[in-house]
Design an enzyme around this catalytic site. Structure first.
Site, PDB file in Angstrom:
ATOM      1  N   GLY A  20      42.605  71.724 129.303  1.00  0.00           N
ATOM      2  CA  GLY A  20      42.713  70.267 129.349  1.00  0.00           C
ATOM      3  C   GLY A  20      43.839  69.684 128.522  1.00  0.00           C
ATOM      4  O   GLY A  20      43.802  68.511 128.167  1.00  0.00           O
ATOM      5  N   SER A  21      44.874  70.488 128.242  1.00  0.00           N
ATOM      6  CA  SER A  21      45.972  69.918 127.439  1.00  0.00           C
ATOM      7  C   SER A  21      46.710  68.837 128.222  1.00  0.00           C
ATOM      8  O   SER A  21      47.166  67.848 127.646  1.00  0.00           O
ATOM      9  CB  SER A  21      46.924  71.003 126.941  1.00  0.00           C
ATOM     10  OG  SER A  21      47.633  71.585 127.993  1.00  0.00           O
ATOM     11  N   ASN A  22      46.799  68.984 129.545  1.00  0.00           N
ATOM     12  CA  ASN A  22      47.408  67.908 130.349  1.00  0.00           C
ATOM     13  C   ASN A  22      46.524  66.668 130.349  1.00  0.00           C
ATOM     14  O   ASN A  22      47.039  65.551 130.237  1.00  0.00           O
ATOM     15  CB  ASN A  22      47.644  68.384 131.788  1.00  0.00           C
ATOM     16  CG  ASN A  22      48.959  69.112 131.933  1.00  0.00           C
ATOM     17  OD1 ASN A  22      50.027  68.508 131.936  1.00  0.00           O
ATOM     18  ND2 ASN A  22      48.890  70.433 132.022  1.00  0.00           N
ATOM     19  N   LEU A  93      40.513  73.992 139.406  1.00  0.00           N
ATOM     20  CA  LEU A  93      40.693  75.224 140.173  1.00  0.00           C
ATOM     21  C   LEU A  93      39.887  75.326 141.464  1.00  0.00           C
ATOM     22  O   LEU A  93      40.029  76.298 142.202  1.00  0.00           O
ATOM     23  CB  LEU A  93      40.406  76.432 139.277  1.00  0.00           C
ATOM     24  CG  LEU A  93      41.243  76.451 137.990  1.00  0.00           C
ATOM     25  CD1 LEU A  93      40.957  77.697 137.183  1.00  0.00           C
ATOM     26  CD2 LEU A  93      42.726  76.325 138.288  1.00  0.00           C
ATOM     27  N   HIS A 112      51.095  71.513 139.977  1.00  0.00           N
ATOM     28  CA  HIS A 112      51.114  72.969 140.147  1.00  0.00           C
ATOM     29  C   HIS A 112      52.214  73.535 139.257  1.00  0.00           C
ATOM     30  O   HIS A 112      53.328  73.002 139.233  1.00  0.00           O
ATOM     31  CB  HIS A 112      51.364  73.315 141.617  1.00  0.00           C
ATOM     32  CG  HIS A 112      51.251  74.780 141.877  1.00  0.00           C
ATOM     33  ND1 HIS A 112      50.032  75.413 141.976  1.00  0.00           N
ATOM     34  CD2 HIS A 112      52.193  75.741 141.999  1.00  0.00           C
ATOM     35  CE1 HIS A 112      50.238  76.710 142.169  1.00  0.00           C
ATOM     36  NE2 HIS A 112      51.535  76.930 142.188  1.00  0.00           N
ATOM     37  N   ASP A 153      47.624  73.390 147.649  1.00  0.00           N
ATOM     38  CA  ASP A 153      49.050  73.304 147.313  1.00  0.00           C
ATOM     39  C   ASP A 153      49.968  72.981 148.492  1.00  0.00           C
ATOM     40  O   ASP A 153      51.138  73.345 148.480  1.00  0.00           O
ATOM     41  CB  ASP A 153      49.524  74.614 146.662  1.00  0.00           C
ATOM     42  CG  ASP A 153      48.717  74.953 145.419  1.00  0.00           C
ATOM     43  OD1 ASP A 153      48.280  74.009 144.733  1.00  0.00           O
ATOM     44  OD2 ASP A 153      48.526  76.148 145.146  1.00  0.00           O
TER      45      ASP A 153
HETATM   46  C1  GAR Z   1      48.584  73.684 134.056  1.00  0.00           C
HETATM   47  O1  GAR Z   1      49.720  74.457 133.793  1.00  0.00           O
HETATM   48  C2  GAR Z   1      48.512  73.300 135.514  1.00  0.00           C
HETATM   49  O2  GAR Z   1      49.767  73.114 136.099  1.00  0.00           O
HETATM   50  C3  GAR Z   1      47.826  74.497 136.113  1.00  0.00           C
HETATM   51  O3  GAR Z   1      46.835  74.843 135.176  1.00  0.00           O
HETATM   52  C4  GAR Z   1      47.320  74.527 133.856  1.00  0.00           C
HETATM   53  C5  GAR Z   1      46.222  73.781 133.136  1.00  0.00           C
HETATM   54  O4  GAR Z   1      46.542  73.641 131.779  1.00  0.00           O
HETATM   55  N1  GAR Z   1      47.276  74.199 137.395  1.00  0.00           N
HETATM   56  C6  GAR Z   1      47.179  75.110 138.369  1.00  0.00           C
HETATM   57  O5  GAR Z   1      47.531  76.272 138.213  1.00  0.00           O
HETATM   58  C7  GAR Z   1      46.598  74.606 139.672  1.00  0.00           C
HETATM   59  N2  GAR Z   1      46.882  75.531 140.744  1.00  0.00           N
HETATM   60  P1  GAR Z   1      45.747  72.604 130.885  1.00  0.00           P
HETATM   61  O6  GAR Z   1      44.259  72.839 131.170  1.00  0.00           O
HETATM   62  O7  GAR Z   1      46.096  72.946 129.471  1.00  0.00           O
HETATM   63  O8  GAR Z   1      46.170  71.223 131.274  1.00  0.00           O
END
Ligand code: GAR
Length: 195
Positions: A20-22, A93, A112, A153
């Protein structure tokens, strides 16, 4: 006489399965926004670190079982309860059910961690993507922000940004470069699309 478009505030739900950093970065970016509010994080994993971040940020986070994402009805009920107008997938996911796609036309976007159409599809997420990029000997990677449709995607691309991949870069190095792009651009694209 020119007409001014009146912008209505929107409630956006973030769907996240992992760290969840995003999600945290987006919520912090919009903390003082009058226009875009993020009242709810939805996850399919009770032990995902995103819940800890939500607690710290004082944002409601809930877990719904995987089976709820098969039909989508229970998810939709929750979203209606929170008056949600749009959805941002930030490391989510599971496949988004059809019901949600038709209930939120062009109102669901995903990030992505690679340059689609390469390195996308089922099972391509997080470190699997960076591993595949490295194994393919790519000299660049990046991020793709796109609308969500019925296939993983494959929705229309809204924005891409690139980073270099050096032969010496490890999977983690690539992940770091990609995360940096995500933190910089994802909130701005959300603002552009939904603001
Ligand atoms: C991110 O890099 C995002 O782009 C990717 O998962 C990571 C989640 O990081 N998403 C995918 O791969 C979707 N196919 P986060 O939980 O630290 O935000």
């Amino acid at each position: 006489m020119s007409k001014k478009r009146i912008k209505m505030p929107k409630n956006i739900a973030i769907f996240a399965s992992g760290s969840g950093s995003n999600a945290e970065n987006i919520i912090q970016y919009f903390q003082n926004s009058d226009l875009l509010h993020f009242p709810l994080i939805v996850s399919n994993r009770a032990n995902a670190y995103v819940h800890e971040r939500a607690k710290k940020l004082n944002i409601k986070s809930i877990t719904l079982p995987k089976s709820d994402f098969e039909t989508g009805e229970a998810v939709l009920n929750v979203l209606r309860k929170y008056n949600i107008n749009a959805i941002v997938l930030a490391g989510f996911l599971l496949k988004v059910p059809e019901l949600l796609i038709s209930a939120f036309p062009d109102k669901i976007i995903n990030i992505h961690p690679a340059l689609l159409p390469k390195f996308g599809g089922k099972g391509m997420y997080g470190s699997y993507v960076h591993r595949a990029v490295k194994a393919a000997g790519e000299t660049e990677s990046g991020i793709t922000i796109h609308y969500v449709n019925r296939n993983y995607d494959e929705g229309n691309i809204i924005f891409q940004a690139k980073c270099t991949v050096e032969p010496t870069d490890t999977e983690d190095d690539i992940a770091q470069k990609v995360h940096k792009l995500e933190y910089e651009y994802f909130p701005k694209v959300i603002e552009e699309v939904f603001g």
